[in-house]
Design a protein around this motif. Structure first.
Motif: not given
Length: 519
Positions: A355-379
Motif C-alpha cells: 500500500d503506497w497510499g497518497n502521493g504523486s508520480i514525478k517526472l523530471v526532464q532535464l535539457p540535454t545537448p546530446n545522447e550521452t547524458e541521461d536526462n529523464i527521471v520518474a519516481f
C-alpha cells in the motif's frame, strides 16, 4: 559530491561493453574466489544494521586526489581490465547463476563490499588484481586501497550479461534484446535540484532456484537503507527480466523531494521534437514516454521531451497500479542506428506490491545537448514529508521488457507529432497556417478501434491555456491506426498542459494523452 551526469555517464559506458520465498540453492562451489570467514546473515540483520548506521554521523567516502591512479582514467583504459571468466562466482555449479565483478574506475572510485551467501552465512570476496586480465602498468595495479566497484549477472555461456550494478545505487537489465538502455536506482533524493546520491556500499549475493537474490546496504548523507532484490529472467513469451524489491529506509535528515523506485532514461529528440538537431538519425532516445496506470484505473501516456529548462511535473495519485519509462517505438526504420540499437532498449515498469497510499508520480526532464547524458527521471513521491528519524518501507516489482502491461480495453498512443498550426500537411498553401499555433497529430492503435468508422470516435481535448481548434478524429489510410488532430494557439508566451483521448458515447476508447508545450 559527484554531478548526477558524471554518475550516469560512468554507469552507462561501463555496462555497454513471484516474491522471494524461493528456496536458496544448496551449497555449491563459489569458484576460484578467495573468501573471508563466514558471518551470520539475514535480511532482518541488514535492516538493523541500516537502522543503527542512521543514528551515526555520516562519513563521506574519500574522493581521488590529484595523484590517485583513478584520476582522469579514460574508458579505454578502464576497459583494459577484463574479468577472468575462470574467476566467475559459482562457475561450474550446476544450474547456478554466475557472476563477474567490476573493478574501480574514474566515476566509481569508491569500492564496495561483495559477499556470497550459503547456508545463512555470508563470506566476503577478497579483492585481488589477479581477478582481472590487464597490462602490467595498468592504474588499478597502483591503487593503495583497491576493491570491486560492482557486479554483473552473466547469461548462459558467459558471452554477455543481463543485469549489472555499478555506480551510486544504479542498476540495469539488458533483456529482452540483450541491449542496455535506461537504469533503475535504489533511491532518488532531490532530483532536479542540488541532488544527493546515496550509494550501495555492500552487496550480498545468494543464488536461488530461478536467479539471484541480491541484498544491498544503502548509505548517504540523509539516509541509510536495506534492500532485498529477487532477480530473475522471464522465460517464454516476449522475455525480459523481473525483480521483486523490498527496501526499508531510515532517514538521518529531512528530505525535500524523495524518489522511491526511481527510473532513469535518455531522450534527446524524437518524432515530437519538431526541429532539426544536426544528427543524421531520425530519432535518438532509449525511452519515448512515461506510462501510468492510476489507482482509479485510468491509463495515461505522457510523451517525453527535451525541454528548454529543468521541468518537474507531478501526477497526484493514491495507490497507483504502476508506472514506467517505456520505449514503445520498436521500428528500426525510425532510428536507423545499427550500432547503439535504440529500437532494442528495454522498457521499465514499476508495480507496487504494498500500500503506497497518497502521493504523486514525478517526472523530471532535464535539457540535454546530446545522447550521452541521461536526462529523464520518474519516481514515486510519498505525500507525507520525510523528517529526520522517518522510516519508509516499500515493496514493488520491477519489469524490464518490451512495453508496459497491456492497456486492457483501451487503445494505445503510438506516435505524437507536432508542427505548424493550420492546414499544413493537408494543404501546401502556407497562407493557411496559423502564426504562433501548433498542430498536434496523435496516432492511436488498438482493438477498441478496429471496427470503428469515421464519425464514431471523437477527440476529447482540453488545455490549461490557449485556444483549441481544428479538432478531428479519423482513420489513417493503409494502417490500423486512428489519428487525433487539433491545433492550439493564442498561448501568449505561456506554457500549456494538454489532455486528449478518443471517446465514443461517453466511454474512453484510448489511453489519455497528456503533454506540456512550451512557447
Amino acid at each position: 559530491m559527484l554531478d548526477r551526469r558524471h554518475v550516469l555517464a560512468g554507469a552507462l559506458t561501463s555496462t555497454m561493453v513471484g516474491w522471494s520465498n524461493r528456496p536458496a540453492m544448496s551449497a555449491a562451489p563459489i569458484g576460484a574466489a578467495e573468501l573471508g570467514p563466514p558471518q551470520p546473515f539475514s535480511f532482518d540483520d541488514l535492516k538493523q544494521r541500516a537502522k543503527a548506521l542512521s543514528k551515526e554521523a555520516y562519513v563521506a567516502p574519500p574522493q581521488p586526489d590529484a595523484g590517485d591512479p583513478l584520476k582522469g582514467m579514460t574508458f579505454d583504459t578502464f576497459a583494459q581490465a577484463v574479468y577472468k571468466p575462470e574467476m566467475e562466482l559459482w562457475r561450474g555449479a550446476p544450474g547456478a547463476q554466475t557472476v563477474r565483478l567490476f573493478p574501480q574506475g574514474r566515476f566509481y572510485a569508491e569500492p564496495v563490499g561483495i559477499y556470497v551467501i550459503e547456508n545463512n552465512a555470508a563470506r566476503e570476496v577478497v579483492y585481488s588484481p589477479d581477478y582481472f586480465n590487464m597490462p602490467g602498468d595498468h592504474p588499478l595495479r597502483k591503487l593503495k586501497s583497491a576493491g570491486f566497484a560492482g557486479f554483473r549477472l552473466m547469461s548462459r555461456g558467459g558471452t554477455s550479461d543481463w543485469l549489472a550494478y555499478l555506480g551510486a545505487s544504479y542498476f540495469r537489465a539488458s533483456d529482452p534484446y540483450d541491449q542496455y538502455g535506461g537504469s533503475a536506482r535504489g533511491l532518488a533524493i532531490n532530483t532536479g535540484e542540488p541532488e544527493e546520491f546515496p550509494r550501495f556500499t555492500n552487496f550480498w549475493l545468494e543464488p536461488n532456484s530461478s536467479g539471484m537474490t541480491i541484498y544491498a546496504l544503502l548509505e548517504g548523507k540523509s539516509v541509510t537503507g536495506a534492500y532485498r532484490m529477487d532477480s530473475r529472467r522471464i522465460e517464454g513469451g516476449q522475455g525480459g527480466a523481473l525483480q521483486d524489491i523490498e527496501c526499508e529506509l531510515y532517514f538521518r535528515a529531512p528530505v525535500h523531494l524523495l524518489g522511491v523506485a526511481p527510473l532513469t532514461g535518455m531522450f534527446w529528440y524524437g518524432e515530437n521534437s519538431g526541429s532539426f538537431r544536426g544528427d543524421w538519425r531520425p530519432e535518438v532516445h532509449d525511452c519515448d514516454g512515461l506510462s501510468m496506470w492510476t489507482g482509479r484505473g485510468e491509463r495515461i501516456w505522457r510523451p517525453l521531451s527535451n525541454p528548454p529548462r529543468i521541468v518537474t511535473n507531478s501526477f497526484l495519485d493514491e495507490n497507483p497500479k504502476g508506472y514506467g519509462l517505456i520505449q514503445r517505438d520498436r521500428n528500426f526504420e525510425n532510428y536507423q542506428d545499427d550500432s547503439l540499437f535504440y529500437d532494442r532498449r528495454p522498457s521499465m515498469w514499476v508495480e507496487p506490491l504494498s500500500d503506497w497510499g497518497n502521493g504523486s508520480i514525478k517526472l523530471v526532464q532535464l535539457p540535454t545537448p546530446n545522447e550521452t547524458e541521461d536526462n529523464i527521471v520518474a519516481f514515486w513521491n510519498p505525500e507525507h514529508p520525510v523528517e529526520a528519524g522517518s522510516v519508509v518501507n516499500a515493496r514493488y516489482r520491477l519489469y524490464w521488457g518490451l512495453d508496459s502491461p497491456p492497456a486492457g480495453d483501451v487503445a494505445r498512443i503510438v506516435a505524437t507529432r507536432i508542427g505548424l498550426g493550420g492546414l499544413g500537411g493537408r494543404d501546401l498553401d502556407l497562407r493557411h497556417t496559423k502564426p504562433g499555433a501548433r498542430k498536434f497529430m496523435i496516432d492511436v492503435e488498438g482493438k477498441t478501434l478496429e471496427n470503428e468508422v469515421r464519425g464514431g470516435p471523437q477527440v476529447v481535448v482540453t488545455s490549461s491555456h490557449g485556444t483549441i481548434s481544428g479538432v478531428e478524429a479519423f482513420p489513417v489510410i493503409g494502417t490500423k491506426r486512428w489519428r487525433m488532430m487539433f491545433d492550439l494557439g493564442d498561448l501568449n508566451g505561456q506554457a500549456a498542459d494538454i489532455r486528449a483521448y478518443l471517446a465514443k458515447d461517453g466511454q474512453a476508447l484510448s489511453e489519455t494523452w497528456i503533454y506540456q508545450i512550451f512557447p
